[in-house]
Enzyme design. Structure first.
Site, short mmCIF file in Angstrom:
data_model
loop_
_atom_site.label_atom_id
_atom_site.label_comp_id
_atom_site.label_asym_id
_atom_site.label_seq_id
_atom_site.Cartn_x
_atom_site.Cartn_y
_atom_site.Cartn_z
N LYS A 32 0.86 -1.19 0.00
CA LYS A 32 0.00 0.00 0.00
C LYS A 32 0.89 1.24 0.00
CE LYS A 32 -2.41 1.66 3.76
NZ LYS A 32 -2.26 3.13 3.83
N ASP A 59 -3.52 4.37 -1.82
CA ASP A 59 -4.48 4.81 -0.79
C ASP A 59 -4.46 6.34 -0.68
OD1 ASP A 59 -6.01 5.02 1.55
OD2 ASP A 59 -4.37 4.38 2.86
N LYS A 61 -7.46 8.29 -1.00
CA LYS A 61 -8.75 8.74 -0.42
C LYS A 61 -9.29 10.00 -1.08
CE LYS A 61 -7.78 6.83 4.21
NZ LYS A 61 -6.36 6.47 4.12
N ASP A 64 -13.73 15.06 -3.92
CA ASP A 64 -13.84 16.36 -4.58
C ASP A 64 -15.11 16.30 -5.43
OD1 ASP A 64 -13.23 18.89 -5.85
OD2 ASP A 64 -11.10 18.50 -5.49
N THR A 119 -11.78 5.64 10.99
CA THR A 119 -11.82 5.05 12.33
C THR A 119 -11.31 6.02 13.40
OG1 THR A 119 -9.74 3.98 11.79
CG2 THR A 119 -11.70 2.62 11.67
N ARG A 211 3.13 -1.33 10.71
CA ARG A 211 4.24 -1.42 11.65
C ARG A 211 4.59 -2.82 12.15
NH1 ARG A 211 1.82 3.62 14.72
NH2 ARG A 211 0.01 2.67 13.69
O1 C5P Z 1 1.12 0.51 11.08
P1 C5P Z 1 -0.32 0.09 11.00
O2 C5P Z 1 -0.52 -1.40 10.84
O3 C5P Z 1 -1.17 0.69 12.10
O4 C5P Z 1 -0.80 0.73 9.60
C1 C5P Z 1 -2.14 0.71 9.18
C2 C5P Z 1 -2.27 1.43 7.88
O5 C5P Z 1 -3.66 1.50 7.55
C3 C5P Z 1 -1.77 2.87 7.89
O6 C5P Z 1 -1.28 3.16 6.58
C4 C5P Z 1 -3.00 3.67 8.20
O7 C5P Z 1 -2.93 4.97 7.69
C5 C5P Z 1 -4.07 2.85 7.47
N1 C5P Z 1 -5.44 3.03 7.99
C6 C5P Z 1 -5.80 2.76 9.30
N2 C5P Z 1 -7.09 2.94 9.71
C7 C5P Z 1 -8.02 3.38 8.85
C8 C5P Z 1 -7.68 3.65 7.52
C9 C5P Z 1 -6.35 3.47 7.13
O8 C5P Z 1 -4.97 2.33 10.10
N3 C5P Z 1 -9.27 3.51 9.25
#
Ligand code: C5P
Length: 232
Positions: A32, A59, A61, A64, A119, A211
């Site tokens: 992603k 990603d 998002k 517009d 979220t 992460r």
């Molecule tokens: O590092 P981690 O596993 O928390 O990364 C989750 C990824 O998903 C990040 O790129 C974050 O921006 C994205 N994301 C999220 N929650 C959302 C939408 C996107 O954690 N509701």
């Protein structure tokens, strides 16, 4: 549509991204690219990762007026991304225009999925600041249904919402779910999390994992563990 693990490459440069992916050896995981990396490294990052054999969820998002989103989607789609996304809050007109824009000259198109309510938005803020007079699950379900009616392929949501979305929109409507953590790992700033195994049980179609893989001392093993728990 097979289940897949998507690695969130939340890096700020091309070099950092490629040096991370080099640690994956011969594997070519689904990746992603979010706003940070896209704004830093540009459209060439998408082309380069596609050329190296990765599938790419871009990603960005979009949100517009329909005409602008349609034209932007046409550009992004032609970069070769496999999944694109937008905000369902842009309404069905915007989502339909986006879908048209995403269609490539050869008739193919990337999957197009919607963000319902982020979220990070609490029910209280949504009601008080956005003046939405409904509960969060009602809003998420209604936005997902709008996306379905517009012809989109699915939504980004929490694994904990995957069942709700599938019962409202059908089992073939994709749920792409971040917020995934290993049972013995750190939560970082995520709150409502599920393990890859639990996300599978809850019906997620794709998990997005950042992460727990990117910050791991052994990213290849961490990714393989996700695949083992979620896909196999
Ligand atoms: O590092 P981690 O596993 O928390 O990364 C989750 C990824 O998903 C990040 O790129 C974050 O921006 C994205 N994301 C999220 N929650 C959302 C939408 C996107 O954690 N509701």
């Amino acid at each position: 549509m097979g289940k897949n693990v998507i690695i969130a490459c939340d890096f700020s440069s091309r070099e950092e991204t490629l040096s991370f992916l080099d640690k994956m050896g011969k594997a070519r995981p689904y990746v992603k690219i979010g706003m940070e990396l896209f704004y830093a490294a540009g459209p060439d990052m998408v082309r380069e990762l596609k050329d190296r054999g990765h599938q790419v969820f871009l990603d960005l998002k979009l949100h517009d007026i329909p005409h602008t989103v349609q034209r932007a989607m046409a550009v992004l789609s032609r970069l070769g991304a496999d999944i694109l996304n937008l905000h369902a809050a842009g309404t069905r007109d915007m989502m339909e225009a986006a879908l048209e824009g995403a269609l490539r000259p050869d008739g193919s198109r990337p999957l197009l999925i919607a963000v319902t309510q982020l979220t990070s938005t609490s029910e209280e803020r949504m009601q008080k600041e956005l003046l939405i007079d409904a509960t969060l699950p009602e809003t998420v379900t209604a936005y997902a249904q709008n996306a379905r009616l517009a012809g989109l392929d699915g939504v980004v949501c929490s694994p904990l919402e995957a069942g709700l979305i599938h019962s409202a929109c059908g089992s073939d409507f994709l749920t792409v779910t971040p917020g995934v953590r290993f049972a013995d790992g750190s939560l970082d700033d995520q709150v409502r999390v599920a393990t890859p195994e639990r996300a599978k049980t809850l019906g997620s179609d794709y998990i997005v994992v950042g992460r727990p893989i990117t910050q791991s001392a052994d990213p290849l093993s961490a990714w393989q563990r996700c695949v083992r728990e979620f896909v196999d």
